[in-house]
Design a protein around this motif. Structure first.
Motif, mmCIF file in Angstrom:
data_model
loop_
_atom_site.group_PDB
_atom_site.id
_atom_site.type_symbol
_atom_site.label_atom_id
_atom_site.label_comp_id
_atom_site.label_asym_id
_atom_site.label_seq_id
_atom_site.Cartn_x
_atom_site.Cartn_y
_atom_site.Cartn_z
ATOM 1 N N PRO A 120 0.804 -1.231 0.000
ATOM 2 C CA PRO A 120 0.000 0.000 0.000
ATOM 3 C C PRO A 120 0.834 1.277 0.000
ATOM 4 O O PRO A 120 0.438 2.274 -0.595
ATOM 5 N N TYR A 121 2.005 1.255 0.654
ATOM 6 C CA TYR A 121 2.882 2.428 0.601
ATOM 7 C C TYR A 121 3.361 2.666 -0.830
ATOM 8 O O TYR A 121 3.366 3.792 -1.322
ATOM 9 N N GLY A 122 3.790 1.592 -1.502
ATOM 10 C CA GLY A 122 4.241 1.727 -2.878
ATOM 11 C C GLY A 122 3.131 2.161 -3.813
ATOM 12 O O GLY A 122 3.347 2.972 -4.724
ATOM 13 N N SER A 123 1.935 1.611 -3.602
ATOM 14 C CA SER A 123 0.794 1.996 -4.439
ATOM 15 C C SER A 123 0.557 3.495 -4.371
ATOM 16 O O SER A 123 0.417 4.174 -5.403
ATOM 17 N N TYR A 124 0.498 4.011 -3.150
ATOM 18 C CA TYR A 124 0.247 5.442 -3.011
ATOM 19 C C TYR A 124 1.419 6.255 -3.552
ATOM 20 O O TYR A 124 1.225 7.284 -4.220
ATOM 21 N N ALA A 125 2.648 5.808 -3.288
ATOM 22 C CA ALA A 125 3.815 6.553 -3.755
ATOM 23 C C ALA A 125 3.828 6.659 -5.277
ATOM 24 O O ALA A 125 4.115 7.733 -5.833
#
Length: 327
Positions: free
Chosen positions: A77-82
């Motif tokens: 989820p961090y990568g998705s948002y980033a």
């Protein structure tokens, strides 16, 4: 929240790709976790896109994650948002974030300027039972094996004809049953002996894709990988086939770890390589949440995506090669 609110992923995908009748959901970060990522993203791209760009950010379908997978509820989820923030804030590309495998079918993959593999895991190229009930899959074959071959060829053809791929962290641990995929990426996940601060050496300080680090060696805390041959974990990674950008600096890294394979060798941490007319970028960075709040790492990721899109031109051939064309 500093940046704009994003449309739900399902709506983004359905709006952009009408033939896809369903879209997998992607876990959202709370706003207080989104804010520092948005703030770390560059205000503008390093180079102006030559045209409007659309980038597929692909996550592993939920059914492939084990119950306690360390990536599913953390770095994914961090990568998705980033990846969304990088495109939206800089204007470099329109991000489509999903785990819908239908976007790799030949009639849909061609709509993207680049593909980002966000910590993908497991045999994601294999369609699920639910996929096979969808007409867009079924029209390519009556069984999973047939449709998987279509999906494999679709991805490889897309890249060979000039597409771009940006992948990070556990992407080299996925599709272990498909050696050609791991050869495409340039290596196979072979463990993570380090989950601590390590030294990183910039191999080619003048290369455009390491400009985020100003050509200087640095230290970074993350889950750090080692890699092997795509076809045999017992064999070392062949660095002569890659243009290595970043490597582990063994002089200032703990090399006494129990699980380090071939400590006498080199440990590449970021590289690029050509595939036909296309471009492939990979970095092992991408586990710890703090990385996505680091402006230098976020710039590094954005530059890599612009490279995959074909906007940021850079030498791509391995150093062992006689020539070094710019793509």
């Amino acid at each position: 929240m500093t940046g704009p609110r994003f449309l739900p992923v399902a709506l983004l995908v359905t709006t952009f790709l009408a033939p896809c009748t369903s879209a997998a959901q992607v876990e959202e970060l709370p706003e207080h976790q989104q804010k520092p990522i948005w703030e770390a993203a560059p205000e503008k791209p390093r180079v102006t896109p030559r045209q409007d760009r659309t980038v597929l950010v692909f996550n592993t379908p939920d059914h492939l994650y084990p119950e306690k997978d360390p990536h599913a509820g953390y770095c994914v989820p961090y990568g998705s948002y980033a990846m969304r923030a990088l495109g939206e804030k800089s204007g470099a590309y329109k991000p489509i974030v999903t785990s819908d495998l239908a976007l790799f079918l030949p009639e849909t993959i061609k709509r993207f300027d680049a593909i980002v593999l966000n910590n993908t895991a497991g045999p994601w190229i294999t369609p699920s039972d639910a996929d096979m009930e969808r007409p867009e899959f079924h029209r390519h074959g009556a069984d999973k094996e047939t449709v998987e071959q279509v999906l494999r060829k679709s991805l490889l053809d897309y890249l060979a004809r000039g597409g771009g791929l940006m992948a990070y962290h556990f992407a080299t641990g996925a599709n272990g049953h498909w050696p050609e995929f791991l050869e495409l990426l340039g290596g196979r996940f072979a463990g993570h002996p380090w989950n601590e601060e390590v030294g990183i050496r910039v191999e080619e300080p003048s290369h455009p894709l390491v400009a985020a680090f100003e050509g200087k060696d640095f230290r970074l805390a993350d889950e750090i990988y080692q890699f092997s041959s795509p076809r045999d974990r017992r064999e070392p990674q062949d660095l002569t086939k890659l243009r290595v950008l970043l490597s582990l600096d063994k002089k200032i890294t703990n090399m006494a770890g129990k699980w380090i394979s071939r400590p006498e060798g080199e440990f590449a941490q970021a590289w690029i390589k050509p595939y036909g007319e296309g471009r492939v970028f990979y970095t092992g960075f991408g586990h710890r949440a703090a990385l996505y709040r680091d402006p230098n790492v976020m710039q590094f990721y954005l530059d890599a995506i612009q490279f995959a899109c074909g906007d940021l031109k850079a030498p791509i051939e391995p150093h062992e090669g006689a020539e070094s064309p710019v793509r």
